[in-house]
Structures are given as C-alpha cells and as structure tokens.
Design a protein around this motif. Structure first.
Motif, short mmCIF file in Angstrom:
data_model
loop_
_atom_site.label_atom_id
_atom_site.label_comp_id
_atom_site.label_asym_id
_atom_site.label_seq_id
_atom_site.Cartn_x
_atom_site.Cartn_y
_atom_site.Cartn_z
N GLN A 257 38.14 64.17 103.36
CA GLN A 257 37.79 65.58 103.36
C GLN A 257 38.01 66.21 101.99
O GLN A 257 37.20 67.02 101.52
N LEU A 258 39.11 65.84 101.33
CA LEU A 258 39.38 66.37 99.99
C LEU A 258 38.30 65.95 99.01
O LEU A 258 37.87 66.73 98.15
N ALA A 259 37.84 64.70 99.12
CA ALA A 259 36.77 64.22 98.23
C ALA A 259 35.50 65.01 98.46
O ALA A 259 34.83 65.43 97.51
N ARG A 260 35.14 65.22 99.72
CA ARG A 260 33.92 65.98 100.03
C ARG A 260 34.02 67.43 99.57
O ARG A 260 33.02 68.03 99.15
N GLN A 261 35.23 67.97 99.64
CA GLN A 261 35.42 69.37 99.24
C GLN A 261 35.55 69.55 97.73
O GLN A 261 35.55 70.67 97.24
N GLY A 262 35.67 68.45 96.99
CA GLY A 262 35.80 68.54 95.53
C GLY A 262 37.18 68.94 95.09
O GLY A 262 37.33 69.64 94.08
N TYR A 263 38.20 68.49 95.81
CA TYR A 263 39.57 68.92 95.53
C TYR A 263 39.97 68.62 94.09
O TYR A 263 40.61 69.44 93.43
N TRP A 264 39.64 67.42 93.59
CA TRP A 264 40.05 67.07 92.23
C TRP A 264 38.94 67.24 91.20
O TRP A 264 39.05 66.83 90.07
N SER A 265 37.85 67.91 91.61
CA SER A 265 36.71 68.04 90.70
C SER A 265 36.92 69.09 89.61
O SER A 265 36.19 69.11 88.62
N LYS A 266 37.90 69.96 89.79
CA LYS A 266 38.11 71.03 88.81
C LYS A 266 39.10 70.65 87.73
O LYS A 266 39.37 71.44 86.82
N PHE B 89 21.73 57.87 89.55
CA PHE B 89 22.33 57.27 88.36
C PHE B 89 21.37 57.34 87.17
O PHE B 89 20.92 56.33 86.66
N GLY B 90 21.08 58.56 86.75
CA GLY B 90 20.17 58.71 85.63
C GLY B 90 19.73 60.15 85.43
O GLY B 90 19.93 60.75 84.37
N GLU B 91 19.14 60.73 86.47
CA GLU B 91 18.59 62.09 86.34
C GLU B 91 19.59 63.17 86.74
O GLU B 91 19.58 64.26 86.18
N LEU B 92 20.45 62.89 87.71
CA LEU B 92 21.38 63.90 88.21
C LEU B 92 22.37 64.29 87.11
O LEU B 92 22.96 63.42 86.47
N PRO B 93 22.55 65.60 86.86
CA PRO B 93 23.48 66.04 85.81
C PRO B 93 24.91 65.57 86.06
O PRO B 93 25.29 65.26 87.19
N MET B 94 25.69 65.56 85.00
CA MET B 94 27.06 65.05 85.03
C MET B 94 27.91 65.66 86.14
O MET B 94 28.59 64.95 86.90
N VAL B 95 27.91 66.97 86.27
CA VAL B 95 28.79 67.62 87.24
C VAL B 95 28.42 67.21 88.66
O VAL B 95 29.28 67.13 89.55
N TYR B 96 27.14 66.91 88.90
CA TYR B 96 26.68 66.51 90.23
C TYR B 96 27.04 65.06 90.54
O TYR B 96 27.55 64.76 91.61
N ILE B 97 26.73 64.16 89.60
CA ILE B 97 27.00 62.75 89.87
C ILE B 97 28.51 62.50 89.97
O ILE B 97 28.96 61.63 90.73
N ALA B 98 29.30 63.28 89.25
CA ALA B 98 30.75 63.13 89.36
C ALA B 98 31.22 63.51 90.76
O ALA B 98 32.08 62.84 91.34
N ARG B 99 30.66 64.58 91.31
CA ARG B 99 31.02 64.97 92.69
C ARG B 99 30.59 63.89 93.68
O ARG B 99 31.30 63.60 94.65
N VAL B 100 29.40 63.31 93.46
CA VAL B 100 28.93 62.23 94.33
C VAL B 100 29.86 61.02 94.22
O VAL B 100 30.24 60.41 95.22
N GLN C 223 37.49 71.46 83.36
CA GLN C 223 38.31 70.96 82.27
C GLN C 223 39.78 70.79 82.66
O GLN C 223 40.29 69.69 82.67
N ASN C 224 40.45 71.83 83.02
CA ASN C 224 41.88 71.65 83.30
C ASN C 224 42.41 72.73 84.24
O ASN C 224 43.43 73.34 84.01
N GLN C 225 41.67 72.96 85.34
CA GLN C 225 42.09 73.97 86.28
C GLN C 225 42.97 73.35 87.36
O GLN C 225 43.15 72.15 87.44
N ASP C 226 43.51 74.22 88.22
CA ASP C 226 44.24 73.73 89.37
C ASP C 226 43.26 73.01 90.29
O ASP C 226 42.06 73.30 90.27
N PRO C 227 43.72 72.06 91.10
CA PRO C 227 45.11 71.68 91.33
C PRO C 227 45.62 70.73 90.25
O PRO C 227 44.83 70.08 89.57
N LYS C 228 46.92 70.65 90.13
CA LYS C 228 47.55 69.78 89.15
C LYS C 228 47.96 68.44 89.76
O LYS C 228 48.31 67.52 89.02
N GLU C 229 47.98 68.35 91.09
CA GLU C 229 48.44 67.12 91.71
C GLU C 229 47.71 66.89 93.02
O GLU C 229 47.06 67.79 93.55
#
Length: 584
Positions: A64-73, A244-255, A47-53
């Motif tokens: 690398q940041l994308a793979r690590q989920g840097y902005w996923s939180k 694009f259909g079965e994978l839950p939201m948190v997973y497809i967003a990371r993909v 929802q609204n955790q760090d990082p902020k920027e």
C-alpha cells in the motif's frame, strides 16, 4: 510474502551491495545519492521532503505504501528502499557484484570515449533515457550496460535495460553499486517472480499477452487501434517502450516503486492505463499523424499535460486484471505458440491483416473486413494464423454428424451463422469438439473462458465470459464455506476435466476459479442431437441436429442478449479453423 516477513524482521546494518540501514527503519540522507543527478532538472517535489524514514512490518502495508508513493517524495529514502528490495531478490549462486564491475570496467571500456560507447545489440538500438542525469551519469549508463553485456552472454533481447540502468543510477552511490543492483534483477532465479524480459521469445510473448489483455480490458481503445492501424500487434509491441523509454522520470519511478514490490503484473496494469487515457484524451479527435504508434509515444512522453502520476496509478489499479497465475498461463501459451512457429529470435512480424487476405478469403457469410474485425478479437497467438474453412452447410450439407467429422481435431474454431432474416452471428470456441465424448452419452459442457459469442448484423456486439468483466462472481464462490465450495467445484468442473499438458492453452480453464455455480462455465456442449453454446437461464446458441433451426437467448455464462431473432432458421453455417493449429 515469506521474503518480506524475513525482510521486515531483520535488524541492524546490512553489509551487501553497500552499507544500508536496518530494514525496519530506513532513514534519509541526501548527499550520498547525488553524484549522478542533475538537480536543476529534477522535480523539486522529490528531492528531500518528508518522510525521512520507513517503518514497516507487513508485506500488505509495504504494498500500500508503494502504491501511495510513500517514499517518492524523498530521493534518498527511495534509494535505500530500492537497495533493500533489490538485495532481497533471490538470485543465482554466482551473480556479478560491485567488485566484479570494478575489476572489469577498465578492460571493457578501455580508452574509448564512454559517451559514444556502442551498446550491445540486445538493447535493440533503443535510445538511452537521460532521466535528469548529469553528464557523468549519462556516460555511466553506457559503461554499466556494456559491462552487463559482458557478464550476461545469455541475454539476447532486453530493450528495457537502458531505462532500468538510468533509473537505478539515480539511487546508487556509484557505478558499481548500480551495476550490482541491475545484475540482481537480471539474475533473479525465482520461477514465480518475473522481472525483466531477456530474450526475444519472452519479449514477443509479453507483447502478445498485452494485446490479449487490451482486447479484454480496453475494448474501446482496441477498436480504435484496429480501425486506424495496419498492424495492431505492431502497436502493442511498443508497450514496454511506453514505460521504459517514453514515460517521464517522475512517472516511471513511481511505477518502479510498485514493480519492485509486486512484480511484472504492475507493468501490464500501467500500460493498460496509459492506453485507456490515450483513448479518453484522443477520442473523437483526429490523430496528430497518420502513425498511431507515434501518436501514442508522443502522448506518453507528454503525459504530464493530462494525467498525474497518482491518477495513472489509480487507473492502473482500478483495472480488475486476471490473477498472476492466469497471466502466467497466458504468457506460457503465447511462448509455446511462438516456439511452434519457430519465432524465437527477432524477425519481421507478419502483418495481421495478411492473415485474412482479400485474394484468398471467401465466405458466404462475412466480408473480408468483417472477418478482420473478428480476427482482432481472437487471442494473439492465433491472430497470425490464416483462416481455414473446415465446414459449410452449402458444401457439406445440414448434418451434425458431418459437422463433427469435419471439425474434430481442430482447436480453436470459429462458428459463423447467417439466418434467413440475414442476421449474422457466431462464436469463438476454444476447445476441440472431440472433447464432447469425454462425457460419454451424457450432454456435458467443456471449453475455457476464452470462448465468446457475438453478432455482426444488424449491429456489432461481442460477449465474453461473464467472469472477465465480473471477477467478483468467482470471488463470491471462493468466500463460501469449504463444504459449499467443494460441492460447487464438483458440479462446475465435473463436466470435462482436461489435462493441461496436452493443451496449447489452459488459460482461463474453469477449474482455476471458484465459481458460484456450474452455469458460469457452460461454454460449449454437443451430442448427436444438438449443439449448445453458453448456458444458465437460457442458451446463447442452441442448434438442432439438422443444423436447420436454432434458438438464442440470454445466458449466465456470457451474460449476453439474444444474438439474433430468438427462434431462427439457418441459411448458411460455416466453421473456420486456424492453419497450423491442429490439436492432435
């Protein structure tokens, strides 16, 4: 890369799509991206955790940041990153924007109930995933898809679209902004950047390409699919639905985080990882139903019970996949094969098992079941072809000259051998045997990395090109000095240079790789005196001119064990072709 350098160096506010902060520092706020989200259903961790920027200046760092989920939180930070990545997609000169949406939405939707608005046929009746959207968001998805259908009349098949719209609506301030983001993805005009399939030909060839990748990188799962499915390609045609259909939201967003940075290849990686996990979790267990297709869908839908998003991506990027160039060549070969068969619009797919049918198949070496097993190993673009007996020693005699005269002009071919000790082995050979003449009187090797060798009796084993399982061997070749590399190329590729324009598939041509030595590409060779398949410290097969005696041993090309008794006598030899694949 150049696009990202430009991306990274820009400063100041961005005026396209909607106001956005600078590229180098993207700060998070939250309320502006909450309109369509049902926060009660969302995972609190995003929802609204760090990082902020996000401060990033290099493409590799962003990757690398994308793979690590840097902005996923952080929901809002992800929205702003998506905004910038999509804004920098190269598009057609005229691409519908937010203003177009505002102009047409009332006319398109009218006074109809938006919640029951019929979707365009090109989404193939796919359900619209809700992805934790609120009621307004669910209605908005249908409105946006309808407007896209109006603005993109050339889209004929795009089942992934509802998922993409629903996901991006999370990270848009209003419907118009979401519409523009999706339009930019659809209107990408960079020929080297594939994003979303928009025709049945592109979609179907992607399913075939995925099947080819499964065959090479998920052999245990592929074996299971072949054993329990009536039509394995029908199972693999679901691969985009898994994402694009079965994978839950948190997973497809990371993909999607990684997809926007790295492109289409990421989708193949994740789908392969899903299949690997499905096989691992279900190995040895009875299927939940008699429908493997439905079982995989259920597994993906409930993946949170067994695999985290981090583990899924970790598995995906641990797969040592072909280069983007090779996958593109494979996709092109599959598209060409479909076009040659006239399959360019959606139609009922032929069952693969019907290609090897008990009523019209007869071999003195293999049974129908064994031939079906072999058929499951061959590239998907040939799997729907029926086997065609080209040569058999029982009918045409034991002569290498007659062997050539019956099989030249056919590509690919399948060589089957039964020894006097009742051992059964063989080879899939990618290239027309007439290519042997390009070497003149000198015995020279040709073929591609799609060749493989195998044995069926006494036990089943398949050996593919060594580079597929050990890509570091090709990388080792590329890391040597330029003089050494050039010398290697000269020896590796001087055997038989092929013109890709007159071949159905240049996929895995040896010249695409910096190989450490010529022994890594000794696929097939022939003269009036012998046939050789595989080379380097031995030969997978050596057959004499009378097709009577042969030898087999380990070779570097396929890294195989002897395929039968090391010195053997041939009882029967057959060569099979594939109907409707003449290479002339």
């Amino acid at each position: 890369m150049e696009m990202w350098k430009k991306y990274a160096s820009m400063k100041g506010p961005v005026k396209s799509l909607s106001p956005c902060p600078s590229v180098r520092t993207i700060c998070a706020g939250m309320d502006e991206y909450s309109r369509f989200v049902d926060w009660d259903k969302m995972d609190a961790s995003i929802q609204n955790q760090d990082p902020k920027e996000l401060t990033c200046t290099e493409f590799q760092e962003l990757k690398q940041l994308a793979r690590q989920g840097y902005w996923s939180k952080n929901h809002s930070l992800r929205a702003k990153v998506y905004h910038k990545l999509i804004r920098d997609i190269p598009c057609r000169t005229v691409t519908p924007d937010a203003n177009v949406y505002r102009d047409i939405v009332v006319k398109i939707v009218g006074k109809r109930n938006s919640g029951t608005l019929p979707l365009p046929e090109f989404v193939d009746n796919n359900l619209v995933p809700t992805y934790c959207l609120n009621a307004e968001g669910i209605v908005a998805v249908r409105k946006i898809i309808s407007c896209i259908g109006n603005q993109f009349p050339d889209i004929s098949f795009c089942p992934a679209l509802p998922s993409v719209v629903a996901l991006l609506l999370h990270y848009s301030q209003d419907e118009a902004e979401c519409f523009e983001k999706v339009c930019r993805i659809l209107a990408c005009n960079d020929p080297s950047k594939r994003l979303i399939d928009q025709t049945f030909l592109a979609f179907e060839s992607s399913c075939m390409t995925f099947g080819d990748l499964v065959n090479k990188y998920c052999q245990a799962a592929h074996k299971l699919m072949v054993a329990v499915s009536e039509d394995v390609l029908e199972v693999y045609s679901d691969w985009q639905r898994w994402l694009f259909g079965e994978l839950p939201m948190v997973y497809i967003a990371r993909v999607f985080d990684v997809f926007l940075v790295e492109g289409y290849k990421v989708l193949y990686r994740v789908a392969l990882a899903l299949l690997k996990f499905f096989h691992k979790v279900r190995a040895g267990q009875p299927m939940e139903s008699d429908n493997i297709q439905q079982d995989i869908r259920t597994f993906v839908r409930d993946i949170a019970k067994s695999v985290s998003p981090e583990k899924l991506l970790e598995k995906a990027f641990a797969i040592r996949l072909f280069s983007r160039k090779e996958i593109q060549l494979l996709q092109m070969a599959n598209e060409k094969a479909l076009q040659q068969k006239g399959i360019t619009v959606k139609q009922k797919r032929q069952n693969v098992h019907l290609a090897v049918h008990a009523e019209n198949f007869k071999s003195e070496i293999v049974s129908v079941k064994e031939m079906r097993d072999i058929w499951s190993w061959i590239p998907e673009r040939f799997a729907l072809c029926q086997p065609l007996l080209l040569f058999t020693t029982l009918e045409h005699g034991c002569s290498l000259n007659r062997f050539y005269s019956h099989i030249e002009g056919h590509e690919p071919t399948l060589l089957l051998i039964k020894t006097t000790a009742k051992e059964v082995c063989g080879a899939y050979l990618s290239t027309d045997w007439s290519e042997r003449r390009r070497g003149g009187n000198k015995l020279s090797f040709f073929g591609t990395g799609e060749c493989f060798v195998f044995r069926l009796q006494p036990e089943v084993e398949r050996y593919e090109w060594v580079i597929i399982k050990h890509p570091e061997l090709a990388m080792a070749g590329s890391e040597r000095g330029s003089h050494s590399t050039q010398a290697s190329n000269a020896t590796s590729f001087s055997s038989v240079p092929l013109d890709p324009s007159d071949r159905l598939s240049p996929f895995l041509a040896a010249r695409h790789f910096n190989l450490p030595s010529k022994t890594a590409s000794m696929f097939m060779a022939g003269s009036t005196e012998c046939i050789i398949i595989g080379g380097g410290d031995g030969q997978a097969f050596y057959l004499d001119a009378d097709l009577n005696h042969g030898r087999t041993s380990h070779c570097n090309t396929f890294n195989n064990q002897p395929l039968c008794s090391e010195n053997f006598q041939i009882s029967v030899l057959e060569v099979w072709g594939f109907k409707d694949t003449l290479s002339v």
